[in-house]
Write an enzyme that holds these catalytic residues in place. Structure first.
Site, mmCIF file in Angstrom:
data_model
loop_
_atom_site.group_PDB
_atom_site.id
_atom_site.type_symbol
_atom_site.label_atom_id
_atom_site.label_comp_id
_atom_site.label_asym_id
_atom_site.label_seq_id
_atom_site.Cartn_x
_atom_site.Cartn_y
_atom_site.Cartn_z
ATOM 1 N N GLY A 178 0.862 -1.173 0.000
ATOM 2 C CA GLY A 178 0.000 0.000 0.000
ATOM 3 C C GLY A 178 0.903 1.228 0.000
ATOM 4 O O GLY A 178 1.833 1.324 0.816
ATOM 5 N N ARG A 186 10.346 -1.341 -4.760
ATOM 6 C CA ARG A 186 9.122 -1.402 -5.558
ATOM 7 C C ARG A 186 9.057 -0.130 -6.402
ATOM 8 O O ARG A 186 9.209 0.967 -5.869
ATOM 9 C CB ARG A 186 7.872 -1.542 -4.657
ATOM 10 C CG ARG A 186 7.862 -2.874 -3.886
ATOM 11 C CD ARG A 186 6.501 -3.203 -3.343
ATOM 12 N NE ARG A 186 5.550 -3.533 -4.388
ATOM 13 C CZ ARG A 186 4.227 -3.653 -4.184
ATOM 14 N NH1 ARG A 186 3.736 -3.462 -2.970
ATOM 15 N NH2 ARG A 186 3.424 -3.956 -5.175
ATOM 16 N N ASP A 188 -1.561 4.433 -6.329
ATOM 17 C CA ASP A 188 -0.124 4.355 -6.010
ATOM 18 C C ASP A 188 0.653 5.524 -6.580
ATOM 19 O O ASP A 188 1.768 5.809 -6.157
ATOM 20 C CB ASP A 188 0.448 3.038 -6.522
ATOM 21 C CG ASP A 188 -0.207 1.890 -5.776
ATOM 22 O OD1 ASP A 188 -1.298 1.453 -6.199
ATOM 23 O OD2 ASP A 188 0.351 1.478 -4.752
HETATM 24 O O1 MRU Z 1 0.721 -4.053 -4.478
HETATM 25 P P1 MRU Z 1 0.115 -3.307 -3.327
HETATM 26 O O2 MRU Z 1 -0.689 -4.172 -2.414
HETATM 27 O O3 MRU Z 1 1.146 -2.464 -2.596
HETATM 28 O O4 MRU Z 1 -0.878 -2.305 -4.029
HETATM 29 C C1 MRU Z 1 -1.673 -1.449 -3.248
HETATM 30 C C2 MRU Z 1 -2.651 -0.685 -4.023
HETATM 31 O O5 MRU Z 1 -2.719 -0.776 -5.225
HETATM 32 C C3 MRU Z 1 -3.507 0.281 -3.275
HETATM 33 O O6 MRU Z 1 -4.769 0.382 -3.862
HETATM 34 C C4 MRU Z 1 -2.810 1.646 -3.330
HETATM 35 O O7 MRU Z 1 -1.531 1.560 -2.736
HETATM 36 C C5 MRU Z 1 -3.565 2.709 -2.697
HETATM 37 S S1 MRU Z 1 -3.586 2.456 -0.984
HETATM 38 C C6 MRU Z 1 -3.758 3.494 0.041
#
Ligand code: MRU
Length: 367
Positions: A54, A90, A246
């Site tokens: 997230g 990431r 993101d």
């Molecule tokens: O791969 P992740 O679990 O890190 O992806 C998270 C998301 O896509 C969320 O929707 C995004 O970070 C927004 S969260 C506040």
């Protein structure tokens, strides 16, 4: 948010005052396990392997990763190396770079002996800021929900149905969540909220994380296969789609978990409002065209070919879904063009997804 009645943040200092406690989200929803990070490598591993994930929580963990690195070696060279190690974990969530830039701007001008305390101080402040930002997003999102709900009530609906994708809740942030913050506030205000939770293949952040936290908080919800949303929208069973992001470009293009774009297309076709909740640090002012300019993370194909869960004896197991020898691709994010987004909801209020809209909320940032 509360777990069994106890207010709990997703990241906090350990009792020793320097280790960093996180929830290992790979063990959820079945096991609630906390892990203490004690080094730069621990923090990098936690982000890379998605013990934390997230965009805002990745940023907060990276900030504490810099503090852990400074504790081991507070030289310029060590801090610059730590920046690179964490930045490589990431590629898509821009909060990671934002937090690393904040940390280096705070630390590098200081004399070496002042850096460790300053690093822990700035990391703690980034966490506190995230909580305040998300609470404000919740308030602005609640206002939107109330407006749409008044309209739906007038049409005779008894329940307000929200569809969300991935996990953009408390677990994706330090507290509250982004897309889920308005849902918590609406539920706490007594609105008859019900959430359609996309399972969100391949990592199942919806089925395992969003469902877990809505369940903890008591918010009515239903987990659905990712392909279900279009059908629900065609039948008037979704009043609002709300997701996190993101990275959002200065023109309002929204990068989020893979599959978000398809939900936005279905929402547009069915006249369902499509809202994106985002903290200011998720806006990448250096990027205009999200489809062409945002790097999309590609993860291990094993996340696609295998699925993890609990067996009948309660053991965590991974099982293979695909035939031996079938290749798989695992694109982790996609970009929803601004034209498909009805509203951006930030800590400063709500705006159309456009350069002008974002400029109206962040006049000091817009080029
Ligand atoms: O791969 P992740 O679990 O890190 O992806 C998270 C998301 O896509 C969320 O929707 C995004 O970070 C927004 S969260 C506040």
């Amino acid at each position: 948010m509360k777990i069994n009645g106890t207010p709990t943040r997703t990241i906090r200092l350990a009792a020793d005052g320097w280790g960093v406690e996180i929830i290992d989200q790979t063990r959820l929803p079945h096991e609630l396990v906390t892990v203490t990070l004690r080094s730069l490598d621990d923090a990098a591993q936690a982000i890379r392997e998605m013990w934390v994930r997230g965009a805002p929580l990745i940023g907060a963990t990276a900030a504490y990763g810099m503090a852990l690195a400074a504790r081991a070696d507070h030289s310029d060279a060590a801090l610059k190396k730590a920046y690179l190690v964490l930045h490589a974990t990431r590629p898509t969530a821009i909060n990671l770079k934002w937090a690393l830039d904040e940390m280096t701007a705070a630390l590098l001008p200081l004399p070496a002996e002042a850096r460790v305390a300053a690093a822990y101080g700035r990391a703690a402040a980034i966490c506190d800021e995230d909580v305040a930002i998300n609470s404000a997003i919740g308030d602005h999102g609640l206002a939107l929900i109330r407006e749409i709900w008044a309209d739906r009530q007038a049409q005779g609906k008894a329940r307000f149905d929200i569809l969300t994708h991935c996990n953009a809740g408390w677990l994706a942030t330090v507290d509250w969540g982004t897309a889920i913050a308005p849902i918590y506030k609406a539920f706490d205000a007594g609105l008859p909220i019900h959430v359609w939770v996309d399972e969100t293949r391949p990592r199942n952040q919806g089925a395992s994380l969003t469902a877990r936290e809505l369940n903890w908080h008591g918010v009515p919800h239903t987990v659905i296969a990712d392909n279900t949303g279009g059908h629900l929208m065609q039948h008037g069973m979704v009043d609002l789609v709300i997701v996190g992001t993101d990275r959002t470009t200065r023109n309002g293009d929204v990068c989020n978990k893979i599959g978000t774009y398809l939900k936005a297309l279905a929402a547009k076709d069915n006249g369902v409002p499509f809202a994106v909740a985002l903290p200011g640090p998720t806006i990448d002012w250096s990027v205009a065209d999200g489809v062409r300019e945002i790097p999309i993370e590609q993860r291990d194909a094993a996340e696609q070919t295998h699925i993890a869960g609990r067996d009948a004896e309660g053991r965590m197991v991974a099982v293979q879904l695909t035939p031996d020898g079938s290749p798989a691709a695992n694109y982790a994010f996609d970009v929803t063009p601004a034209r498909l987004v009805t509203w951006l909801i930030t800590e400063r209020g709500r705006c159309p997804a456009s350069a002008e809209g974002l400029k109206s909320l962040y006049p000091e940032k817009a080029p």
